[in-house]
Design a protein around this motif. Structure first.
Motif, short mmCIF file in Angstrom:
data_model
loop_
_atom_site.label_atom_id
_atom_site.label_comp_id
_atom_site.label_asym_id
_atom_site.label_seq_id
_atom_site.Cartn_x
_atom_site.Cartn_y
_atom_site.Cartn_z
N HIS A 19 9.84 -8.24 -17.93
CA HIS A 19 8.85 -7.20 -17.72
C HIS A 19 8.47 -7.06 -16.24
O HIS A 19 8.33 -5.95 -15.72
N LEU A 20 8.31 -8.18 -15.55
CA LEU A 20 7.95 -8.12 -14.14
C LEU A 20 9.07 -7.48 -13.31
O LEU A 20 8.80 -6.84 -12.28
N ALA A 21 10.31 -7.69 -13.75
CA ALA A 21 11.44 -7.10 -13.02
C ALA A 21 11.61 -5.62 -13.30
O ALA A 21 12.16 -4.88 -12.48
N SER A 22 11.11 -5.14 -14.44
CA SER A 22 11.37 -3.75 -14.83
C SER A 22 10.14 -2.85 -14.74
O SER A 22 10.29 -1.62 -14.64
N VAL A 23 8.92 -3.43 -14.77
CA VAL A 23 7.70 -2.62 -14.74
C VAL A 23 7.07 -2.72 -13.36
O VAL A 23 6.64 -3.80 -12.95
N PRO A 24 7.01 -1.63 -12.60
CA PRO A 24 6.42 -1.70 -11.25
C PRO A 24 4.95 -2.07 -11.31
O PRO A 24 4.22 -1.63 -12.20
N HIS A 25 4.51 -2.87 -10.36
CA HIS A 25 3.10 -3.22 -10.31
C HIS A 25 2.31 -2.11 -9.63
O HIS A 25 2.86 -1.29 -8.89
N VAL A 26 1.02 -2.07 -9.91
CA VAL A 26 0.13 -1.06 -9.33
C VAL A 26 -0.49 -1.63 -8.06
O VAL A 26 -1.08 -2.71 -8.07
N HIS A 27 -0.34 -0.89 -6.96
CA HIS A 27 -0.87 -1.32 -5.67
C HIS A 27 -2.19 -0.60 -5.40
O HIS A 27 -2.29 0.61 -5.56
N ILE A 28 -3.21 -1.37 -5.02
CA ILE A 28 -4.51 -0.80 -4.66
C ILE A 28 -4.62 -0.82 -3.13
O ILE A 28 -4.59 -1.89 -2.52
N ALA A 29 -4.72 0.34 -2.55
CA ALA A 29 -4.84 0.44 -1.09
C ALA A 29 -6.27 0.11 -0.68
O ALA A 29 -7.20 0.85 -1.00
N HIS A 30 -6.44 -1.01 0.00
CA HIS A 30 -7.77 -1.41 0.46
C HIS A 30 -7.60 -2.23 1.73
O HIS A 30 -6.68 -3.06 1.83
N PRO A 31 -8.47 -2.03 2.72
CA PRO A 31 -8.31 -2.77 3.99
C PRO A 31 -8.51 -4.27 3.86
O PRO A 31 -7.94 -5.05 4.62
N ARG A 32 -9.33 -4.69 2.91
CA ARG A 32 -9.56 -6.13 2.70
C ARG A 32 -8.70 -6.59 1.53
O ARG A 32 -8.85 -6.09 0.40
N ARG A 33 -7.82 -7.54 1.80
CA ARG A 33 -6.88 -7.97 0.77
C ARG A 33 -6.86 -9.49 0.65
O ARG A 33 -7.10 -10.22 1.63
N SER A 34 -6.58 -9.92 -0.56
CA SER A 34 -6.36 -11.34 -0.85
C SER A 34 -5.15 -11.44 -1.77
O SER A 34 -4.70 -10.43 -2.34
N ALA A 35 -4.63 -12.64 -1.91
CA ALA A 35 -3.49 -12.85 -2.81
C ALA A 35 -3.63 -14.22 -3.46
O ALA A 35 -4.17 -15.16 -2.85
N VAL A 36 -3.16 -14.32 -4.69
CA VAL A 36 -3.18 -15.59 -5.42
C VAL A 36 -1.80 -15.86 -6.00
O VAL A 36 -0.99 -14.94 -6.16
#
Length: 372
Positions: A19-36
């Motif tokens: 599913h991760l390989a076939s379903v594109p993720h949704v990107h939220i455009a925001h100047p402040r970003r974090s990642a986990v």
């Protein structure tokens, strides 16, 4: 009929990768970003050989061979969670979540942020002995009365070889490997708000809307606190064991202490209390790992207003939530992982309408009483 909790964990991991390989993720455009980083490991020892690949197609082939190896095929999956250390300046102090942090100038991408933070917090190098399965939808950090403050990008990794013991930093109070079945069994099994099995963490609404006045608590703030009450966030209890946990012995924090405000704490020595955006990420992780999307989100229900004055709003939001989060609207068929944003948007409409209706009713009753 086979329950979701009985689905083989390796099949869930394979489905998640597809599913991760076939379903594109949704990107939220925001100047402040974090990642986990959402790190998954399989309960297998020794690990069979895994052949790293350079292309997505070759990676899927290597992953298929790895997951179908006799040593792996019947193993159980575990997900890595951390409890953040107590810190007076950290709004997520003591919360349960995933390793990660804010984007720094040295990071060229959200993936770099997730890998760097995981290395700093746990001593875990995700570029060696792990395969990146993909990326979930960005999640908006939406605070009541303050709007969207940040966008968080979750990246999913699978461990493919033995790793040394986790080395927790001062930013982390403890790290825990939690059985994936504890999360899957909640899928499609909605919890009725305020029922005996319902678990929640209450946040003072007035303190969220007027944070500057919370320490002094003027008279109008106290009245607002009583009238508005608490906003109860749904909690997913995750049982943990010392065998699969690593604690930071230097810190004096308890094994699980969630700080919602300066005076609200929720602790347990046997369970982790997962809530908020981390629970939303787990919800999508479960959705993407099952062959069929569950009828209800793992994060359900929406937050509940605790005061009896707002029973009408709870009824409206719960009715809409049941309609929005049907099986046809869940991942991987939906296009967004927004969970709290629709609720707060609806609350911004339902709350003034409810107040106006109550005021109109009070005026009508008052006129009737004075006439008689």
């Amino acid at each position: 009929m086979e329950s979701k909790a009985d689905v083989a964990h390796v099949e869930c991991v394979a489905q998640l990768a597809r599913h991760l390989a076939s379903v594109p993720h949704v990107h939220i455009a925001h100047p402040r970003r974090s990642a986990v980083a959402i790190v998954i490991r399989l309960s297998v020892s020794p690990y069979p050989p895994y052949t790293p690949a350079q292309t997505p197609e070759a990676t899927m082939q290597s992953l298929h061979a790895f997951l179908n190896h006799p040593l792996v095929s019947s193993s159980r999956a575990q997900v890595l969670f951390i409890q953040r250390a107590q810190h007076s300046r950290d709004p997520w102090s003591g919360n349960i979540g995933f390793p990660g942090g804010k984007h720094e100038l040295c990071d060229t991408s959200d993936q770099d942020t997730a890998e760097r933070e995981t290395r700093e917090e746990l001593g875990l190098d995700l570029t060696k002995g792990f395969v990146r399965l993909g990326q979930l939808d960005d999640v908006a950090v939406y605070l009541l009365g303050q709007g969207t403050r940040m966008a968080v990008s979750p990246h999913v990794y699978l461990q493919t070889r033995e790793q040394s013991e986790l080395c927790v930093s001062d930013e982390v109070a403890s790290a825990h490997w939690i059985d994936f079945g504890c999360m899957v069994q909640r899928a499609g099994c909605p919890v009725r708000p305020f029922s005996p099995e319902y678990r929640s963490i209450g946040a003072n609404i007035a303190a969220r809307i007027f944070p500057k006045y919370a320490p002094a608590q003027p008279w109008w703030f106290r009245i607002a606190s009583v009238g508005l009450g608490n906003l109860h966030y749904t909690v997913l209890p995750l049982p943990y064991t010392a065998e699969h946990s690593v604690a930071n012995k230097v810190l004096e924090a308890g094994p699980n202490c969630v700080r919602v405000s300066d005076h609200v704490r929720f602790a347990s020595d046997t369970e982790l209390y997962l809530w908020g955006i981390s629970l939303c990420m787990v919800s999508e992780l479960v959705d993407m790992s099952l062959p069929r999307a569950p009828s209800r989100s793992v994060a359900s229900p929406w937050p509940q207003l605790g005061s009896w004055l707002w029973t009408d709003i709870n009824w409206v939001t719960n009715t809409v939530h049941r309609a929005m989060w049907s099986a046809q609207r869940r991942k991987p068929y939906a296009t967004s992982n927004d969970f709290f944003v629709p609720y707060f948007r609806m609350l911004s409409i339902a709350f003034p309408v409810s107040c106006a209706a109550k005021l109109a009713l009070a005026i009508y009753v008052g006129r009737y009483l004075f006439k008689t």
